[in-house]
Design an enzyme around this catalytic site. Sequence first.
Site, short mmCIF file in Angstrom:
data_model
loop_
_atom_site.label_atom_id
_atom_site.label_comp_id
_atom_site.label_asym_id
_atom_site.label_seq_id
_atom_site.Cartn_x
_atom_site.Cartn_y
_atom_site.Cartn_z
N TRP A 75 0.94 -1.35 0.05
CA TRP A 75 -0.11 -0.11 -0.04
C TRP A 75 0.78 1.06 -0.20
CZ3 TRP A 75 -1.78 3.09 4.85
CH2 TRP A 75 -0.85 2.93 5.78
N ASP A 76 2.12 1.08 0.29
CA ASP A 76 3.00 2.23 0.37
C ASP A 76 3.02 2.99 -1.01
OD1 ASP A 76 3.95 0.02 1.95
OD2 ASP A 76 5.72 0.81 2.06
N GLU A 97 0.89 -2.82 12.75
CA GLU A 97 0.85 -4.23 12.60
C GLU A 97 1.24 -4.92 14.01
OE1 GLU A 97 2.27 -4.62 8.06
OE2 GLU A 97 3.77 -4.32 9.60
N LYS A 131 3.14 0.36 16.46
CA LYS A 131 4.21 0.29 15.46
C LYS A 131 4.41 1.75 14.84
CE LYS A 131 6.11 -2.08 11.56
NZ LYS A 131 5.89 -3.04 10.37
#
Length: 734
Positions: A326-327, A468, A576
Amino acid sequence: MISWKIEENGYDSRKAINQGNKFLTGNGYMGIRGTLEEYTKEQFPAVNLAGIYDQTGNGWREPLNAPNGLYTRLLIEGEEYSLPEKVWMSHKMTLSYRHGLFGRETVFQTKKGNISLQTERFASMEEKHLIVLKTTLTPSFDGEVEVITGIDADIWDINGPHYDSVDTGSLNECLYALGTTHENQDQVVVFETIGLPGKTDQMVNSDDRKVMRRISIPVKAGGQYSLYKYIAVYTSKDCKNYKAEAEKLARKAKEVGYEQLLSDHKSNWEEKWKVSEVSIEGDDEAMEALNYSLYHLHSIAPRHSESLSIAARGLSGQTYKGAVFWDTEMFMLDFFLFTEPQVAKTLLKYRIDTLPGARKKAESYGFDGAFYAWESQEGGYDACSDYNVTDVFTGRPMRTYFKDKQIHISAAVVYGIMRYTLFTGKSDLLSEGGAEVILECAKFYYSLLIRRIKEERYELWDVIGPDEYHERVNNNAYTNRMAKYTFDAAVEIIKEEMAEGNENSAQKKELLERLEDAAKHLYIPEPDEKTGMIEQFDGYELLEEVSIAEVKERLLHEKEYWGGAYGVASHTKIIKQADVVTMINLFSNEYDVDTLYKNWSYYEPRTEHGSSLSACMYSMLACKCGMADKAYPFFIKSARADLLDGGKQWAGLIYIGGTHPAASGGAYMTAVEGFAGLRIEDGKLKVSPRLPAAWNKLGFNVYYQGDLYQIIVTKEEAQVKKCQSDITLSLSTR
């Protein structure tokens, strides 16, 4: 003023791997790690290829590294002079990132005297299959120097070797190496020819993994002796006659010559910088770091294709399996959308063309529509393993749920397509399959909806959000809001189709009603009435309140994974990366500034920033809260992600080092959309400057609906000006 150059003085073999990322060159077709020409696979040299993969045995499927045509070593009186084996007198590496030129200069002391070894090389921006290397020797003695140079096919692989066989040899003054892969018998061919100083003796020797020339050059003290290598790289996916084309290109490049090839290459880069360069008055460090980040994005843009995306680690190697995350849509797309819209379309066409793979994945889970791959390779194949992290204590793979539960990937694809449509003002991508993708993603989310018997709302359960470290949660705020965005986009598409009379079937009307209902009733966590805080997911507030420092103290191993079932962070509030903060940054117009600030203040101390995607979201949101100076450190962290040593190199026992193009894209978004406040309002480009204290002026260009605009902002005023002709930034940066 900035130098457009980075350099490293002295030699430290421990830095070799990281320098491969920092000094990367590339042209979108291939990325050449910034390693020395004499390196073998122990130092991770690589010519990493875009969009071609192989799997060996039970190892992870990953992109191919081409045979290394840059391989060169120096001999004097039979003794080899190369790093890291030999002691050096001086050593320097440089990257002139305005033009993608890698250089090194090493001085060795030999039995006969000193010799300087200089190289300059580039991956041609003009001809995507071409690498060019210039080697210059300057001895302090009379005598003879031998150069061993050729193609090394005994290459670095993380999960290889990927070539079952390598054919090497010489043909028409060229050397060649042809590797055949294990999985699909794809072939990668490298042809190399060389320009020599005067008439010199040479001989060729070949084995099963290397083909080399041994060149003897008579030298005089103080003289300079340059030789040139022209290296062509093709694969069987490029064209029918790939071997012949590779030989033809290598020979043609030699005829054209180094200086002309270099000139064409530089001109190509200058055309890109005319539009994309960002100028900052008052902060040369920020300007250098930001434009260096943009250099990396340019170097990995797939301009040679009409349908190809960018991997999470760009073209810096096989990390993360060379897969697309998705970056690309959420962090890299805006840079290309604003400066090179055709590249943005290429990235999104990849998603359209991989729709069959996304449908197949959804079907495999029993869902409708399109569930895009978390780690996407050719055809939308999901390369993500069920066991994506290795336990550092047992050495056994750990079950993770990235592939299964990170459903927000499909919404990222929809977001990218809609953003392209908004900024270009064109419907071409929608008519070429983008509209179908949006509808299929909406159907996917609809098939996931949960409705409690006593509740008048829909929910999404058992997901993983951007954070995550917390797996299999219910009602992740970011995921739910992006699903609603997808429903809204699909409703808009259907209404437009019906208005145009293209589709008015009862089936389409029923789908419209279902999606409108879903968009209206999908649960989106609201800010708490007392604190203003938006709970990241159901039950987050019940987790252990602990500091990041305390969590770090609980680690028993430096490479231990923080998430998963037993991770040190999984039962705490430590996250995260930006999660709720990402959501409210994307949809900041739906919240008042006080809510934005309270959530920024709450989540930032609890964020480990264990991903390079995180800092830019905190930076952009800080700008929207009027805190430009608090935004600045996060901006610099993103912009310098590949300039500094360190960063996360391991997830468990898995090497995850490489470049960080999402951080580069995030730095750009922060400058343009954060500090300059660029947005669309009533169909027009608007800016709301909130510059850091040290910045006097910020200048850049953006494409909007087919026109190029120059934007200059200061603390007092802003100028948005349509460019009438060829543009050049008015701020001096060179």
